[in-house]
Structure formats: structure tokens, C-alpha cells
Scaffold this motif. Structure first.
Motif, PDB file in Angstrom:
ATOM      1  N   CYS A 100      -5.977   1.649   3.627  1.00 52.63           N
ATOM      2  CA  CYS A 100      -6.242   3.076   3.419  1.00 52.63           C
ATOM      3  C   CYS A 100      -7.627   3.326   2.830  1.00 52.63           C
ATOM      4  O   CYS A 100      -8.057   4.474   2.738  1.00 52.63           O
ATOM      5  CB  CYS A 100      -5.168   3.695   2.525  1.00 52.63           C
ATOM      6  SG  CYS A 100      -5.256   3.172   0.800  1.00 52.63           S
TER       7      CYS A 100
ATOM      8  N   CYS B 284       0.854  -1.197   0.000  1.00 49.79           N
ATOM      9  CA  CYS B 284       0.000   0.000   0.000  1.00 49.79           C
ATOM     10  C   CYS B 284       0.883   1.238   0.000  1.00 49.79           C
ATOM     11  O   CYS B 284       1.694   1.417   0.910  1.00 49.79           O
ATOM     12  CB  CYS B 284      -0.912  -0.019   1.221  1.00 49.79           C
ATOM     13  SG  CYS B 284      -1.801   1.544   1.449  1.00 49.79           S
TER      14      CYS B 284
ATOM     15  N   CYS C 189      -8.178  -1.671  -0.945  1.00 49.23           N
ATOM     16  CA  CYS C 189      -7.153  -1.765   0.096  1.00 49.23           C
ATOM     17  C   CYS C 189      -7.794  -1.734   1.475  1.00 49.23           C
ATOM     18  O   CYS C 189      -8.543  -0.803   1.780  1.00 49.23           O
ATOM     19  CB  CYS C 189      -6.177  -0.607  -0.051  1.00 49.23           C
ATOM     20  SG  CYS C 189      -4.888  -0.614   1.207  1.00 49.23           S
TER      21      CYS C 189
ATOM     22  N   HIS D  48      -5.908   0.093  -5.310  1.00 44.32           N
ATOM     23  CA  HIS D  48      -4.565   0.153  -5.873  1.00 44.32           C
ATOM     24  C   HIS D  48      -4.493  -0.680  -7.136  1.00 44.32           C
ATOM     25  O   HIS D  48      -5.163  -1.694  -7.260  1.00 44.32           O
ATOM     26  CB  HIS D  48      -3.529  -0.349  -4.860  1.00 44.32           C
ATOM     27  CG  HIS D  48      -3.538   0.434  -3.588  1.00 44.32           C
ATOM     28  ND1 HIS D  48      -3.528   1.805  -3.563  1.00 44.32           N
ATOM     29  CD2 HIS D  48      -3.575   0.028  -2.286  1.00 44.32           C
ATOM     30  CE1 HIS D  48      -3.547   2.215  -2.304  1.00 44.32           C
ATOM     31  NE2 HIS D  48      -3.585   1.158  -1.507  1.00 44.32           N
TER      32      HIS D  48
HETATM   33 ZN   LIG Z   1      -3.812   1.319   0.534  1.00 43.15          ZN
END
Ligand SMILES: [Zn+2]
Length: 86
Positions: free
Chosen positions: A48, A12, A45, A52
Motif C-alpha cells: 500500500c 497489511c 509496506c 506499518h
Molecule cells: Zn500496507
């Protein structure tokens, strides 16, 4: 070579935490027959909350790293580079 699965992971970019993509058997990497088709997937993800990019280029980089280190239990992809980890 152990017959274990290795987890392909994307790092990430926001948190630096690994995001699991999928398990792959090292023997698949050792075949070294990768599709030439280009594709992109967007991976949600858990760290967060964003998505991605995971592409055929990442997949090939990860398999090449795994082919060189078939005992790895995971392969971490960061940017365009992949690192096989124990
Ligand atoms: Zn992330």
C-alpha cells in the motif's frame, strides 16, 4: 524439529497482504527469553506504500506462536494476535 527459518510477517491492514519482517530460527523462539525492552519500528509496506507499526509486543506474540508451532514456515501477525502457518 526441522532446522528451517520461519518468516515473521505483518498483515497489511489496507490490502490484507503479508509483509515480510525477518527470518527467525524456531530454536530462538523456544528459548523463551524475550527482552523486556519496548520498541517500535515502522515497516515500509510494498503493497500500500504506507508504513506499518511493528513493535516488541508483536515480536513477542510472534515468537510465542512459533514456540507453540516450531514447524511453521511463517508467522502472520495481525493486530495483537499472531498465527503460525505451515
Ligand atoms: Zn500496507
Amino acid at each position: 524439529m526441522k532446522d528451517v527459518m520461519a518468516m515473521l510477517q505483518l498483515k497489511c491492514p489496507e490490502t490484507g497482504e503479508p509483509v515480510d519482517i525477518r527470518d527467525v530460527a524456531p530454536r530462538i523462539a523456544l528459548l523463551r527469553r524475550y527482552s523486556a525492552a519496548l520498541w517500535v519500528k515502522w515497516i515500509p509496506c510494498p503493497h500500500c506504500g504506507d508504513t506499518h507499526r511493528w513493535s516488541s509486543g508483536h515480536w513477542v506474540s510472534a515468537l510465542e506462536a512459533l514456540a507453540d508451532s516450531p514447524d511453521a514456515t511463517r508467522v502472520l501477525v495481525e493486530g495483537e494476535s499472531a498465527t503460525a502457518l505451515p
